[in-house]
Design a protein around this motif. Structure first.
Motif, mmCIF file in Angstrom:
data_model
loop_
_atom_site.group_PDB
_atom_site.id
_atom_site.type_symbol
_atom_site.label_atom_id
_atom_site.label_comp_id
_atom_site.label_asym_id
_atom_site.label_seq_id
_atom_site.Cartn_x
_atom_site.Cartn_y
_atom_site.Cartn_z
ATOM 1 N N PRO A 105 0.833 -1.207 0.000
ATOM 2 C CA PRO A 105 0.000 0.000 0.000
ATOM 3 C C PRO A 105 0.873 1.265 0.000
ATOM 4 O O PRO A 105 1.816 1.379 0.780
ATOM 5 C CB PRO A 105 -0.804 -0.120 1.305
ATOM 6 C CG PRO A 105 0.008 -1.020 2.179
ATOM 7 C CD PRO A 105 0.685 -1.973 1.255
ATOM 8 N N ARG A 106 0.578 2.150 -0.926
ATOM 9 C CA ARG A 106 1.242 3.456 -1.055
ATOM 10 C C ARG A 106 2.637 3.389 -1.668
ATOM 11 O O ARG A 106 2.988 4.224 -2.478
ATOM 12 C CB ARG A 106 1.323 4.187 0.298
ATOM 13 C CG ARG A 106 -0.004 4.329 1.020
ATOM 14 C CD ARG A 106 -0.993 5.182 0.275
ATOM 15 N NE ARG A 106 -0.583 6.577 0.195
ATOM 16 C CZ ARG A 106 -1.273 7.505 -0.456
ATOM 17 N NH1 ARG A 106 -2.379 7.177 -1.107
ATOM 18 N NH2 ARG A 106 -0.856 8.752 -0.485
ATOM 19 N N PHE A 107 3.459 2.409 -1.269
ATOM 20 C CA PHE A 107 4.791 2.331 -1.872
ATOM 21 C C PHE A 107 5.351 0.916 -1.770
ATOM 22 O O PHE A 107 4.857 0.084 -1.006
ATOM 23 C CB PHE A 107 5.751 3.340 -1.237
ATOM 24 C CG PHE A 107 6.245 2.973 0.123
ATOM 25 C CD1 PHE A 107 7.436 2.269 0.291
ATOM 26 C CD2 PHE A 107 5.521 3.329 1.261
ATOM 27 C CE1 PHE A 107 7.885 1.936 1.559
ATOM 28 C CE2 PHE A 107 5.969 2.998 2.519
ATOM 29 C CZ PHE A 107 7.163 2.302 2.674
ATOM 30 N N SER A 108 6.391 0.666 -2.573
ATOM 31 C CA SER A 108 7.060 -0.642 -2.611
ATOM 32 C C SER A 108 8.506 -0.482 -2.184
ATOM 33 O O SER A 108 9.144 0.548 -2.453
ATOM 34 C CB SER A 108 7.019 -1.224 -4.026
ATOM 35 O OG SER A 108 5.710 -1.308 -4.523
ATOM 36 N N LEU A 109 9.038 -1.502 -1.543
ATOM 37 C CA LEU A 109 10.469 -1.480 -1.223
ATOM 38 C C LEU A 109 11.297 -1.648 -2.486
ATOM 39 O O LEU A 109 12.356 -1.033 -2.644
ATOM 40 C CB LEU A 109 10.798 -2.600 -0.234
ATOM 41 C CG LEU A 109 10.135 -2.511 1.140
ATOM 42 C CD1 LEU A 109 10.540 -3.703 1.992
ATOM 43 C CD2 LEU A 109 10.510 -1.210 1.841
ATOM 44 N N LEU A 110 10.776 -2.505 -3.392
ATOM 45 C CA LEU A 110 11.504 -2.763 -4.642
ATOM 46 C C LEU A 110 10.488 -3.048 -5.738
ATOM 47 O O LEU A 110 9.473 -3.704 -5.503
ATOM 48 C CB LEU A 110 12.459 -3.938 -4.475
ATOM 49 C CG LEU A 110 13.284 -4.371 -5.694
ATOM 50 C CD1 LEU A 110 14.656 -4.872 -5.236
ATOM 51 C CD2 LEU A 110 12.572 -5.473 -6.494
ATOM 52 N N GLY A 138 6.748 -5.689 -1.381
ATOM 53 C CA GLY A 138 6.064 -4.679 -0.593
ATOM 54 C C GLY A 138 6.685 -4.527 0.787
ATOM 55 O O GLY A 138 7.705 -5.146 1.094
ATOM 56 N N TRP A 139 6.042 -3.728 1.603
ATOM 57 C CA TRP A 139 6.607 -3.443 2.930
ATOM 58 C C TRP A 139 5.766 -4.012 4.068
ATOM 59 O O TRP A 139 6.167 -3.928 5.225
ATOM 60 C CB TRP A 139 6.775 -1.943 3.118
ATOM 61 C CG TRP A 139 5.494 -1.160 3.036
ATOM 62 C CD1 TRP A 139 4.887 -0.694 1.908
ATOM 63 C CD2 TRP A 139 4.654 -0.750 4.124
ATOM 64 N NE1 TRP A 139 3.716 -0.022 2.209
ATOM 65 C CE2 TRP A 139 3.549 -0.051 3.578
ATOM 66 C CE3 TRP A 139 4.720 -0.914 5.509
ATOM 67 C CZ2 TRP A 139 2.533 0.489 4.359
ATOM 68 C CZ3 TRP A 139 3.700 -0.375 6.282
ATOM 69 C CH2 TRP A 139 2.637 0.310 5.726
ATOM 70 N N VAL A 140 4.614 -4.602 3.758
ATOM 71 C CA VAL A 140 3.763 -5.206 4.791
ATOM 72 C C VAL A 140 3.923 -6.724 4.705
ATOM 73 O O VAL A 140 3.354 -7.353 3.816
ATOM 74 C CB VAL A 140 2.285 -4.812 4.610
ATOM 75 C CG1 VAL A 140 1.438 -5.429 5.718
ATOM 76 C CG2 VAL A 140 2.138 -3.290 4.609
ATOM 77 N N PRO A 141 4.713 -7.336 5.597
ATOM 78 C CA PRO A 141 5.079 -8.756 5.455
ATOM 79 C C PRO A 141 3.999 -9.719 5.939
ATOM 80 O O PRO A 141 4.254 -10.597 6.751
ATOM 81 C CB PRO A 141 6.337 -8.854 6.319
ATOM 82 C CG PRO A 141 6.109 -7.877 7.409
ATOM 83 C CD PRO A 141 5.366 -6.726 6.766
ATOM 84 N N LEU A 142 2.786 -9.561 5.419
ATOM 85 C CA LEU A 142 1.678 -10.407 5.865
ATOM 86 C C LEU A 142 1.021 -11.142 4.703
ATOM 87 O O LEU A 142 -0.095 -11.616 4.823
ATOM 88 C CB LEU A 142 0.635 -9.567 6.610
ATOM 89 C CG LEU A 142 1.132 -8.855 7.876
ATOM 90 C CD1 LEU A 142 0.010 -8.025 8.479
ATOM 91 C CD2 LEU A 142 1.663 -9.856 8.890
ATOM 92 N N GLY A 143 1.682 -11.226 3.576
ATOM 93 C CA GLY A 143 1.104 -11.925 2.444
ATOM 94 C C GLY A 143 1.782 -11.537 1.155
ATOM 95 O O GLY A 143 2.971 -11.220 1.116
ATOM 96 N N GLY A 144 1.020 -11.543 0.068
ATOM 97 C CA GLY A 144 1.519 -11.203 -1.246
ATOM 98 C C GLY A 144 0.386 -11.398 -2.235
ATOM 99 O O GLY A 144 -0.711 -11.802 -1.866
ATOM 100 N N TYR A 145 0.641 -11.113 -3.509
ATOM 101 C CA TYR A 145 -0.436 -11.271 -4.473
ATOM 102 C C TYR A 145 0.110 -11.420 -5.885
ATOM 103 O O TYR A 145 1.245 -11.062 -6.195
ATOM 104 C CB TYR A 145 -1.411 -10.092 -4.413
ATOM 105 C CG TYR A 145 -0.825 -8.747 -4.787
ATOM 106 C CD1 TYR A 145 -0.904 -8.282 -6.097
ATOM 107 C CD2 TYR A 145 -0.219 -7.940 -3.829
ATOM 108 C CE1 TYR A 145 -0.377 -7.047 -6.452
ATOM 109 C CE2 TYR A 145 0.294 -6.699 -4.170
ATOM 110 C CZ TYR A 145 0.215 -6.261 -5.480
ATOM 111 O OH TYR A 145 0.733 -5.041 -5.831
ATOM 112 N N CYS A 146 -0.751 -11.983 -6.729
ATOM 113 C CA CYS A 146 -0.482 -12.157 -8.148
ATOM 114 C C CYS A 146 -1.689 -11.568 -8.875
ATOM 115 O O CYS A 146 -2.777 -12.154 -8.836
ATOM 116 C CB CYS A 146 -0.297 -13.648 -8.456
ATOM 117 S SG CYS A 146 -0.086 -14.062 -10.180
#
Length: 480
Positions: A46-51, A106-114
């Motif tokens: 959300p809002r930004f990505s680490l990479l 992302g920066w919220v380490p609670l999941g991921g998505y495709c």
């Protein structure tokens, strides 16, 4: 490092690994069937990505603030650099490529998505424009079904691979229950219903318990009655109440092997070495107080802290002796215990690479079967109260890094993730599969509006469930 931080780190590493494999299952089937994948992210952003990496521009961005364009052209990275020549998409592009996907962390380490193009999911709640051949919605129902089942399939296969790897690397080592002649120590909840320290569980609901399966404790807590060997001669039957599994969960265990007190190594200069105790001695009593296991030895020594006590031992040659020793002010004699696997007869199995494969399948299917069977408890009042969130999962990991424990827990979580995602709730893979099965049977697609509304309802339910489960963690941690 603090044990809580180590648990949290193991949890985050395991979750990142499992979610990435899960989403890769969706990704690989989408790619096989020529479906465009817009984004593939580990962790939420959300809002930004680490990479963020865009293969079309071959540019990597760090600390990327979200833009408005779907191709990421308006994203604003704090730092960026090229890793090769750009590969712009052709003007007429009917074939999909891995370069059509933006990859990121992302920066919220609670999941991921495709994010799959042309699909209603948590990343996309509406579809616009004419259907295109590379979109999810234009593919045959069986192809879409495989895309949606890919995450669950990959998680279950991952669990089997991990279990097979454990069998190949570590093999299997266990102590048969009946070989533990000193029996087991039981938690207070088990003693309240009739178990005694020293009992050896033998049979649960008429079925012989087997330590090699690893699920013998689950069979005990879910049984209606258990037969134990008591004092090495009497068989006693213990009735198991229906809520016993919840009582045991609160105490984080059921039982543990009792460890006979055999001196493995003396600490130079400590009371045991000064008194003349020898490596290989088994301590039988302290001042005539029987200490068959470490459970009884500890309080006996604490009561005599700073005083002399008579230590009764059995020597390695079978002879017995009584030796005076001064217990330290901390209630210690100063020796290391011999490992339990060097005291009781231990079964060791080396599987090798080929033998580990069927073993991995066996453990994976048994774990799934046990997990599915245990879900019936969730629908009771005690089961709902016992639900836990991220804190409960993190607490499954040990306080110190142990690779065997890490992989065992990760494999179990992979099985759990596979099953939870197959539940037919909109918002989960199982919800999409439910709609696709309806389409396969009726030959009619579920109306788009129905899918969107169902997705909102499902996501709302899952959010409430997430808040409830993590609320239980907070309540147990700070208020109970």
């Amino acid at each position: 490092m603090d044990s809580t931080l180590i648990k949290a780190l193991q949890f985050i590493v395991a979750l990142a690994f499992l979610v990435t494999i899960h989403e890769f299952g969706h990704y690989i089937f989408a790619r096989i069937f020529g479906i465009k994948v817009d984004k593939f992210y580990m962790f939420f952003n959300p809002r930004f990505s680490l990479l963020r990496y865009n293969p079309r521009t071959n540019r990597v961005g760090l600390l990327v603030r979200q833009g408005e364009a779907e191709d990421g052209s308006q994203d604003r990275p704090m730092f960026s650099f090229k890793v090769g020549k750009p590969h712009p998409a052709p003007e007429i592009n009917t074939n999909t490529s891995w370069r059509d996907t933006i990859y990121g962390i992302g920066w919220v380490p609670l999941g991921g998505y495709c994010a799959i193009n042309g699909m209603i999911d948590e990343t996309n709640q509406e579809l616009s424009g004419d259907p295109q051949p590379w979109e999810f919605r234009t593919k045959a129902a069986w192809k879409r079904l495989l895309v949606m089942a890919g995450g669950v399939l990959f998680n279950f296969l991952l669990a089997i691979i991990i279990y097979a790897g454990i069998a190949a690397h570590w093999g299997e080592k266990y102590i048969p229950l009946e070989a533990a002649t000193e029996g087991f120590d039981f938690v207070p909840a088990a003693q309240e219903i009739g178990f005694r320290n020293g009992d050896i569980p033998l049979i649960a609901d008429g079925v012989k318990l087997d330590a090699s399966t690893g699920d013998y404790m689950l069979k005990i807590v879910e049984a209606k009655s258990v037969k134990v060997l008591r004092d090495g001669r009497d068989t006693v039957e213990i009735a198991i109440p229906s809520d016993f599994i919840f009582r045991v969960n609160e105490e984080k265990g059921l039982m543990a092997y009792r460890v006979p007190v055999v001196i493995d190594r003396l600490v130079p200069g400590e009371p045991a070495a000064k008194a003349g105790l020898l490596e290989g001695d088994r301590i039988l009593a302290v001042d005539s107080v029987a200490t068959p296991t470490f459970t009884e030895l500890t309080p006996a020594l604490l009561e005599r802290a700073g005083r002399e006590a008579l230590i009764s031992v059995r020597r390695a040659d079978g002879s017995e002796a009584v030796i005076p020793a001064t217990v330290s002010e901390y209630g210690k004699l100063g020796f290391q215990l011999r490992p339990i696997t060097e005291i009781y007869p231990t079964v060791t199995i080396d599987y090798g690479v080929l033998g580990s494969i069927p073993k991995g399948i066996e453990i994976g299917t048994r774990t799934l079967s046990n997990y599915v069977g245990s879900m019936k408890h969730v629908f009771s009042k005690q089961g709902a109260e016992s639900l836990g969130g991220f804190g409960t999962i993190a607490n499954m990991f040990p306080g110190g890094w142990n690779w065997l424990s890490f992989w065992e827990i990760t494999a179990f979580l992979s099985v759990a993730l596979a099953f939870m995602n197959i539940i037919p709730i909109p918002g989960l893979d199982g919800g999409h599969i439910m709609f696709l099965l309806w389409e396969a049977v009726t030959r009619r697609q579920v109306p788009l509006k129905v899918m969107v509304v169902a997705q909102y309802i499902g996501m709302g339910f899952l959010l409430l469930l997430l808040l409830y489960a993590n609320g239980n963690d907070i309540f147990r941690a700070f208020l109970k």
